[in-house]
Write an enzyme that holds these catalytic residues in place. Structure first.
Site, mmCIF file in Angstrom:
data_model
loop_
_atom_site.group_PDB
_atom_site.id
_atom_site.type_symbol
_atom_site.label_atom_id
_atom_site.label_comp_id
_atom_site.label_asym_id
_atom_site.label_seq_id
_atom_site.Cartn_x
_atom_site.Cartn_y
_atom_site.Cartn_z
ATOM 1 N N ASP A 72 0.826 -1.207 0.000
ATOM 2 C CA ASP A 72 0.000 0.000 0.000
ATOM 3 C C ASP A 72 0.864 1.262 0.000
ATOM 4 O OD1 ASP A 72 -1.368 -2.281 1.004
ATOM 5 O OD2 ASP A 72 -2.887 -1.022 1.947
ATOM 6 N N HIS A 110 -1.102 4.489 -0.453
ATOM 7 C CA HIS A 110 -2.128 5.344 0.167
ATOM 8 C C HIS A 110 -1.838 6.842 0.042
ATOM 9 C CE1 HIS A 110 -5.224 2.785 1.752
ATOM 10 N NE2 HIS A 110 -4.347 1.967 2.323
ATOM 11 N N ASP A 170 -4.208 -0.304 -3.286
ATOM 12 C CA ASP A 170 -4.337 0.813 -2.344
ATOM 13 C C ASP A 170 -3.314 1.898 -2.640
ATOM 14 O OD1 ASP A 170 -6.415 -0.591 -1.240
ATOM 15 O OD2 ASP A 170 -5.659 -0.547 0.806
ATOM 16 N N ASP A 174 -6.408 7.184 -1.435
ATOM 17 C CA ASP A 174 -7.169 7.351 -0.186
ATOM 18 C C ASP A 174 -6.244 7.557 1.002
ATOM 19 O OD1 ASP A 174 -9.763 7.318 -1.145
ATOM 20 O OD2 ASP A 174 -10.052 5.174 -0.838
ATOM 21 N N ARG A 175 -6.789 8.228 2.007
ATOM 22 C CA ARG A 175 -6.127 8.576 3.262
ATOM 23 C C ARG A 175 -5.033 9.626 3.045
ATOM 24 N NH1 ARG A 175 -7.916 5.952 7.646
ATOM 25 N NH2 ARG A 175 -8.974 3.960 7.393
ATOM 26 N N ASN A 229 -8.609 -2.852 -2.128
ATOM 27 C CA ASN A 229 -9.974 -2.552 -1.693
ATOM 28 C C ASN A 229 -10.280 -1.056 -1.743
ATOM 29 O OD1 ASN A 229 -8.108 -2.521 0.671
ATOM 30 N ND2 ASN A 229 -9.929 -1.865 1.793
ATOM 31 N N HIS A 230 -9.242 -0.215 -1.766
ATOM 32 C CA HIS A 230 -9.476 1.229 -1.858
ATOM 33 C C HIS A 230 -9.583 1.727 -3.286
ATOM 34 C CE1 HIS A 230 -9.434 2.973 2.222
ATOM 35 N NE2 HIS A 230 -8.842 1.820 2.528
ATOM 36 N N HIS A 243 -3.760 -8.329 -3.151
ATOM 37 C CA HIS A 243 -3.830 -7.259 -2.157
ATOM 38 C C HIS A 243 -4.268 -7.759 -0.786
ATOM 39 C CE1 HIS A 243 -4.291 -3.361 -0.359
ATOM 40 N NE2 HIS A 243 -5.500 -3.709 0.046
ATOM 41 N N ARG A 277 -12.766 -6.756 9.922
ATOM 42 C CA ARG A 277 -13.146 -5.605 9.103
ATOM 43 C C ARG A 277 -14.635 -5.611 8.763
ATOM 44 N NH1 ARG A 277 -8.239 -3.495 6.548
ATOM 45 N NH2 ARG A 277 -6.522 -4.968 6.772
ATOM 46 N N HIS A 292 -2.305 -4.734 2.463
ATOM 47 C CA HIS A 292 -3.610 -4.508 3.105
ATOM 48 C C HIS A 292 -3.543 -4.203 4.598
ATOM 49 C CE1 HIS A 292 -7.943 -4.705 3.138
ATOM 50 N NE2 HIS A 292 -8.051 -5.883 3.698
#
Length: 483
Positions: A228, A230, A257, A260-261, A289-290, A338, A386, A413
């Site tokens: 990731d 991010h 990923d 995001d964030r 997943n993002h 991922h 989750r 992840h």
């Protein structure tokens, strides 16, 4: 009744847990809060604080459970409603989360922050209902890529950024990619015409790729796998500085990923996509997943794209993310994905090749599990913390590898203190490449370098400075409480 000695021990443990939390040692804090609960199960604060620690680790199911227990112990405890509502929002359960924020606003009617978050949550629920109503109607305008006319987008005379060259005016060259990177590094942008052009070109590249990519690492060469990122653009550039710029001789796989964030997700994704267009064998990209519409609405990427470009581009990203491959096999030995493995045995690589990936991720099934699942230390399977995907044990990894003639699972992840972690009797590796995740976790980042013998070599690194833009600066307002 809890005696005074037990209460004193519980308070001491809470103090230790609070210190661990302040030091971003959330897993340790969870254990210590649990020990405090064992001493005194009648104190709502311990459950609520443990819920908050679970939130920081994105363990949304136990976060909801602990907050609910805190509310059961003390129905007037405001922080518990905040934390349960936050965990529900993180799972896209907006209507349920809204109930908790209404309760907060009722308990604290003069708190402007509580009222602000309630209004933001109400607006998001209305928006989702509106979008669901539109989606359920007949017809539709079709994919945004089919209606884009980038030739009509005028590049103003005053534009001084990098331009796409070549006879067609659209060739993505190494010179352009590096000029774009420098532009981004200086907190400037490329023209939206060129941005749209890159996206339309990368869409054509992804469209013809398989769901499961078979990647060969020839004798005498190497291959780098990153986890990731991010939206941590300056840490991405640091990886290239340490390990070399992507090329056919120095290829990378980024394991989902990308966005995001972190609040430089636009810069990250355009850099990765432009490299993919310039030299498809220099970089391989998996969906995480993002890379999905719902996550992008919550965790900042959609807002960032709209702020830096426009809504049409945000729609185009959603379309392109649905084309990303889901997994790869390196040299017929290493499976890279991922999230993780599956809620049932017997899944073959051919099953994964046949998956229909061109859609938003479903809430269950193989595609969901590829993106969302996590390993657990004990054998067997458990419900995911989750709230989606599955937790799978060493025996599950072993059976999957043996059934498919493989030797190792590489996944991402999950944030790891050292940037990577080896589990399941050395048959599963987690790699995470966003150091000091969200400017608060204090973790190292890592990447894995493979040679043709497929032995993983781990390289750790620390975060580098970035411009003063906080993580999730473009996220929905009510999500800032989770930072």
């Amino acid at each position: 009744m809890v005696d005074e000695a037990a209460q004193a021990r519980a308070e001491a443990l809470k103090g230790e847990a609070n210190e661990a939390f302040k030091g971003n040692k959330y897993a340790k804090a969870i254990i210590l809060y649990g020990q405090a609960i064992d001493e005194d199960p009648t104190n709502a604060v311990y459950y609520s604080n443990r819920s908050f620690a679970h939130l920081r680790l994105e363990n949304f199911v136990p976060a909801v459970e602990d907050a609910s227990k805190a509310i059961e112990v003390d129905p007037q405890y405001v922080k518990a409603y905040y934390r349960r509502g936050s965990a529900l929002l993180a799972q896209n359960k907006f209507a349920e989360g809204l109930k908790d924020f209404k309760k907060v606003a009722k308990l604290k009617p003069r708190d402007p922050d509580a009222q602000k978050k309630l209004k933001a949550c109400e607006a998001e629920v209305k928006r989702q209902r509106f979008e669901a109503a539109i989606a359920s109607g007949e017809g539709g305008s079709g994919p945004v890529s089919s209606s884009l006319d980038i030739a009509s987008i005028v590049v103003e005379d005053g534009y001084v950024g990098p331009r796409l060259g070549g006879e067609s005016g659209t060739d993505v060259t190494l010179e352009f990619v590096k000029a774009m990177i420098e532009t981004f590094k200086n907190q400037k942008s490329i023209h939206k015409r060129y941005a749209f052009d890159i996206l339309l070109q990368v869409k054509e590249v992804f469209k013809v790729l398989p769901t499961l990519m078979d990647i060969e690492i020839p004798q005498g060469t190497h291959f780098t796998v990153c986890g990731d990122v991010h939206g941590q653009y300056y840490d991405l550039l640091n990886i290239f500085e340490m390990n070399g710029f992507p090329s056919e001789d120095n290829p990378y796989l980024f394991n989902g990923d990308f966005v995001d964030r972190g609040s430089f997700s636009v810069e990250v994704i355009f850099t990765l996509f432009a490299i993919k267009v310039w030299c498809p064998k220099a970089i391989y990209l998996h969906r995480g997943n993002h890379e999905s519409r719902n996550m992008n609405k919550i965790y900042g990427f959609e807002g960032e794209v709209k702020a830096k470009f426009n809504e049409t581009m945000a729609e185009l990203f959603s379309e392109i993310f649905c084309l990303l491959p889901l997994c790869s096999v390196l040299n017929e030995k290493v499976f890279v994905v991922h999230g993780g493995l599956f809620s049932q045995d017997g899944v073959t690589l051919d099953d994964l090749r046949k998956l229909d990936r061109v859609r938003e991720p479903p809430d269950d099934g193989l595609m969901c599990e590829l993106l969302w699942s996590d390993p657990q230390p004990q054998n067997g399977r458990s419900p995911s913390k989750r709230g989606v995907g599955v937790a799978f044990g060493p025996d599950v990894s072993d059976r999957f590898l043996k059934a498919n003639g493989l030797q190792l699972v590489v996944r991402s992840h999950e944030v790891k203190d050292e940037g990577y972690e080896i589990d399941h009797k050395d048959k599963l590796v987690t790699v995470f490449s966003a150091p000091n995740y969200c400017d608060q976790m204090g973790n190292k980042g890592a990447y894995i370098r493979f040679e043709s013998d497929m032995v993983p070599h781990f390289h750790k690194f620390t975060a580098v400075p970035h411009p003063p833009v906080r993580p999730m600066a473009f996220a929905n307002g009510f999500m800032s409480m989770m930072m």
